[in-house]
Scaffold this motif. Sequence first.
Motif, PDB file in Angstrom:
ATOM      1  N   VAL A 114       0.820  -1.220   0.000  1.00  7.92           N
ATOM      2  CA  VAL A 114       0.000   0.000   0.000  1.00  7.92           C
ATOM      3  C   VAL A 114       0.854   1.270   0.000  1.00  7.92           C
ATOM      4  CG1 VAL A 114      -2.000  -1.059   1.098  1.00  7.92           C
ATOM      5  CG2 VAL A 114      -0.204  -0.070   2.527  1.00  7.92           C
ATOM      6  N   GLU A 115       2.112   1.134   0.387  1.00  7.86           N
ATOM      7  CA  GLU A 115       2.983   2.307   0.397  1.00  7.86           C
ATOM      8  C   GLU A 115       4.396   1.876   0.024  1.00  7.86           C
ATOM      9  OE1 GLU A 115       3.212   5.506   3.726  1.00  7.86           O
ATOM     10  OE2 GLU A 115       4.975   4.229   4.012  1.00  7.86           O
ATOM     11  N   ALA A 116       4.993   2.559  -0.938  1.00 11.13           N
ATOM     12  CA  ALA A 116       6.376   2.311  -1.341  1.00 11.13           C
ATOM     13  C   ALA A 116       7.071   3.655  -1.464  1.00 11.13           C
ATOM     14  CB  ALA A 116       6.442   1.550  -2.656  1.00 11.13           C
ATOM     15  N   THR A 117       8.115   3.847  -0.677  1.00 11.01           N
ATOM     16  CA  THR A 117       8.808   5.132  -0.598  1.00 11.01           C
ATOM     17  C   THR A 117      10.220   5.030  -1.157  1.00 11.01           C
ATOM     18  OG1 THR A 117       7.613   5.718   1.436  1.00 11.01           O
ATOM     19  CG2 THR A 117       9.642   6.921   0.998  1.00 11.01           C
ATOM     20  N   ILE A 118      10.658   6.090  -1.807  1.00  8.83           N
ATOM     21  CA  ILE A 118      12.063   6.222  -2.177  1.00  8.83           C
ATOM     22  C   ILE A 118      12.577   7.562  -1.670  1.00  8.83           C
ATOM     23  CG2 ILE A 118      11.545   7.167  -4.487  1.00  8.83           C
ATOM     24  CD1 ILE A 118      14.168   5.810  -5.446  1.00  8.83           C
ATOM     25  N   GLU A 119      13.727   7.537  -1.005  1.00 14.25           N
ATOM     26  CA  GLU A 119      14.393   8.767  -0.599  1.00 14.25           C
ATOM     27  C   GLU A 119      15.237   9.260  -1.773  1.00 14.25           C
ATOM     28  OE1 GLU A 119      16.736   8.111   2.890  1.00 14.25           O
ATOM     29  OE2 GLU A 119      14.997   8.032   4.220  1.00 14.25           O
ATOM     30  N   VAL A 120      15.189  10.559  -2.032  1.00 12.41           N
ATOM     31  CA  VAL A 120      15.999  11.133  -3.112  1.00 12.41           C
ATOM     32  C   VAL A 120      16.665  12.412  -2.627  1.00 12.41           C
ATOM     33  CG1 VAL A 120      14.517  10.175  -4.931  1.00 12.41           C
ATOM     34  CG2 VAL A 120      14.091  12.494  -4.093  1.00 12.41           C
ATOM     35  N   ASN A 121      17.841  12.674  -3.163  1.00 10.15           N
ATOM     36  CA  ASN A 121      18.492  13.961  -2.956  1.00 10.15           C
ATOM     37  C   ASN A 121      18.159  14.864  -4.132  1.00 10.15           C
ATOM     38  OD1 ASN A 121      19.619  13.293  -0.515  1.00 10.15           O
ATOM     39  ND2 ASN A 121      21.653  12.850  -1.340  1.00 10.15           N
ATOM     40  N   PRO A 122      18.020  16.157  -3.914  1.00  9.09           N
ATOM     41  CA  PRO A 122      17.601  17.061  -4.998  1.00  9.09           C
ATOM     42  C   PRO A 122      18.469  16.975  -6.246  1.00  9.09           C
ATOM     43  CG  PRO A 122      17.427  18.191  -2.903  1.00  9.09           C
ATOM     44  CD  PRO A 122      18.108  16.869  -2.619  1.00  9.09           C
ATOM     45  N   GLU A 123      19.792  16.831  -6.063  1.00  9.14           N
ATOM     46  CA  GLU A 123      20.693  16.865  -7.211  1.00  9.14           C
ATOM     47  C   GLU A 123      20.621  15.599  -8.069  1.00  9.14           C
ATOM     48  OE1 GLU A 123      23.061  15.184  -3.770  1.00  9.14           O
ATOM     49  OE2 GLU A 123      21.622  16.829  -4.069  1.00  9.14           O
ATOM     50  N   SER A 124      20.053  14.523  -7.533  1.00  8.60           N
ATOM     51  CA  SER A 124      19.976  13.278  -8.317  1.00  8.60           C
ATOM     52  C   SER A 124      18.541  12.854  -8.609  1.00  8.60           C
ATOM     53  CB  SER A 124      20.718  12.147  -7.586  1.00  8.60           C
ATOM     54  OG  SER A 124      20.277  12.016  -6.250  1.00  8.60           O
ATOM     55  N   ALA A 125      17.587  13.687  -8.254  1.00 13.89           N
ATOM     56  CA  ALA A 125      16.173  13.370  -8.501  1.00 13.89           C
ATOM     57  C   ALA A 125      15.773  13.834  -9.893  1.00 13.89           C
ATOM     58  CB  ALA A 125      15.285  14.015  -7.440  1.00 13.89           C
ATOM     59  N   THR A 126      16.298  13.141 -10.901  1.00  9.64           N
ATOM     60  CA  THR A 126      16.013  13.510 -12.284  1.00  9.64           C
ATOM     61  C   THR A 126      14.601  13.111 -12.685  1.00  9.64           C
ATOM     62  OG1 THR A 126      16.820  11.402 -13.126  1.00  9.64           O
ATOM     63  CG2 THR A 126      18.452  13.174 -12.862  1.00  9.64           C
ATOM     64  N   VAL A 127      14.128  13.697 -13.772  1.00 10.24           N
ATOM     65  CA  VAL A 127      12.818  13.325 -14.304  1.00 10.24           C
ATOM     66  C   VAL A 127      12.803  11.832 -14.639  1.00 10.24           C
ATOM     67  CG1 VAL A 127      11.214  13.615 -16.225  1.00 10.24           C
ATOM     68  CG2 VAL A 127      12.313  15.622 -15.205  1.00 10.24           C
ATOM     69  N   GLU A 128      13.895  11.347 -15.260  1.00 10.33           N
ATOM     70  CA  GLU A 128      13.987   9.932 -15.641  1.00 10.33           C
ATOM     71  C   GLU A 128      13.865   9.026 -14.424  1.00 10.33           C
ATOM     72  OE1 GLU A 128      16.963   7.043 -18.258  1.00 10.33           O
ATOM     73  OE2 GLU A 128      17.793   8.726 -17.136  1.00 10.33           O
ATOM     74  N   LEU A 129      14.556   9.381 -13.327  1.00  8.93           N
ATOM     75  CA  LEU A 129      14.504   8.551 -12.124  1.00  8.93           C
ATOM     76  C   LEU A 129      13.103   8.551 -11.525  1.00  8.93           C
ATOM     77  CD1 LEU A 129      16.399   7.077  -9.816  1.00  8.93           C
ATOM     78  CD2 LEU A 129      15.689   9.115  -8.566  1.00  8.93           C
ATOM     79  N   LEU A 130      12.505   9.724 -11.398  1.00 10.70           N
ATOM     80  CA  LEU A 130      11.173   9.814 -10.794  1.00 10.70           C
ATOM     81  C   LEU A 130      10.128   9.109 -11.650  1.00 10.70           C
ATOM     82  CD1 LEU A 130      11.298  13.488  -9.471  1.00 10.70           C
ATOM     83  CD2 LEU A 130      11.450  11.384  -8.123  1.00 10.70           C
ATOM     84  N   GLU A 131      10.260   9.205 -12.963  1.00 13.14           N
ATOM     85  CA  GLU A 131       9.329   8.488 -13.838  1.00 13.14           C
ATOM     86  C   GLU A 131       9.482   6.977 -13.673  1.00 13.14           C
ATOM     87  OE1 GLU A 131      10.206  10.023 -17.704  1.00 13.14           O
ATOM     88  OE2 GLU A 131       8.703  11.634 -17.556  1.00 13.14           O
ATOM     89  N   ALA A 132      10.735   6.531 -13.525  1.00 15.91           N
ATOM     90  CA  ALA A 132      10.979   5.104 -13.306  1.00 15.91           C
ATOM     91  C   ALA A 132      10.390   4.657 -11.975  1.00 15.91           C
ATOM     92  CB  ALA A 132      12.486   4.821 -13.339  1.00 15.91           C
TER      93      ALA A 132
END
Length: 346
Positions: free
Chosen positions: A62-80
């Motif tokens: 029901v919940e899946a989280t990913i921690e990201v840092n601003p400098e590596s949170a690319t559109v490609e990564l977030l879309e994936a």
Amino acid sequence: MAGQTELIPIYVDAVLSECQECSGASFSTLYLGGGTPSLLGAKNLKYLIHGLRQSLDLSELVEATIEVNPESATVELLEAAKETGINRVSVGVQSLSDYELKSVGRIHCAGQAIEALRRAKNLAFKTVSADLIIGLPGQQWEQLRTGLETLTGLGIEHLSLYCLSLEDSTPIATRPPGDLPTDDMQAELFSQASAFLENRGYIHYEISNFALSGHECLHNLNYWRGGEYVGFGPAAASHLNGIRFNNSHDLMAYLRNPTGLIENSEKLTIREKAAEEAMLRLRLLKEGLNIGNLAKKSGQENIEDLVNRLSDMVKTGALIYDGASYRLTPSRVLISNPIFAKVLCS
């Protein structure tokens, strides 16, 4: 894995090898954190989540989280991330003041943090969370309030506010800057931030966490309620069948043998487990510790000493008791560690 990107595919394979030890186990929450998961990149992230779904039963997730840092949170990564079923993103914002970020060696700027949050919001994740640090060098309420106004204006559903802690041997601890807020100033900033967020509809549901209704972190709630969990990867902690343990911190050793490096294994007695659950539940400021439920789970005879300690703390004003549940007194939220120590004392 920062600075060792060539090891990332090997690391992912090691994690997937370890998770086969729990093959078929069912999980309702998943949390990719404890480092910088966004360094995985889109390809490795997809490979990791696919592998986890092959080994584990995530049909009830029901919940899946990913921690990201601003400098590596690319559109490609977030879309994936969105494509693989991740529905919650936690962004390590830390501050929206470039001076404050630079003063503690953060490599991103405020603009990058805002852009990462906007990307996540545009992809319509169920919850976007931001971490902030209270008590950074030079921090005053004016800058903190401006940052909070920006975050709430973006519609960020969850905020974690952590007071700055000076870790031994870090540059800032070795040579503290002259404009570092005092403990009293830090407490005042936290109090002002808490009031600001609560006035805007955020629930202060745990010592360091604020959320709009329905956006509390379910994964962490399980931890604070004394639930069981399993962790994969170097230094990952687990709590299963009344036993607490963690993996070795040694990355290279883990890559060589991801399933045989357990450290600090400890089986809690019923009384120890009850005291630990009591301590964790007291972190939940609204929910608190329902002593009747704990008695049913642990047995009344196993919590009598604990109840005596809790009652004594009610008399001193450290806790509030409403006849069913114990809660931290609001004025003790930021100085709760001595209270927790007494709860755990056997």
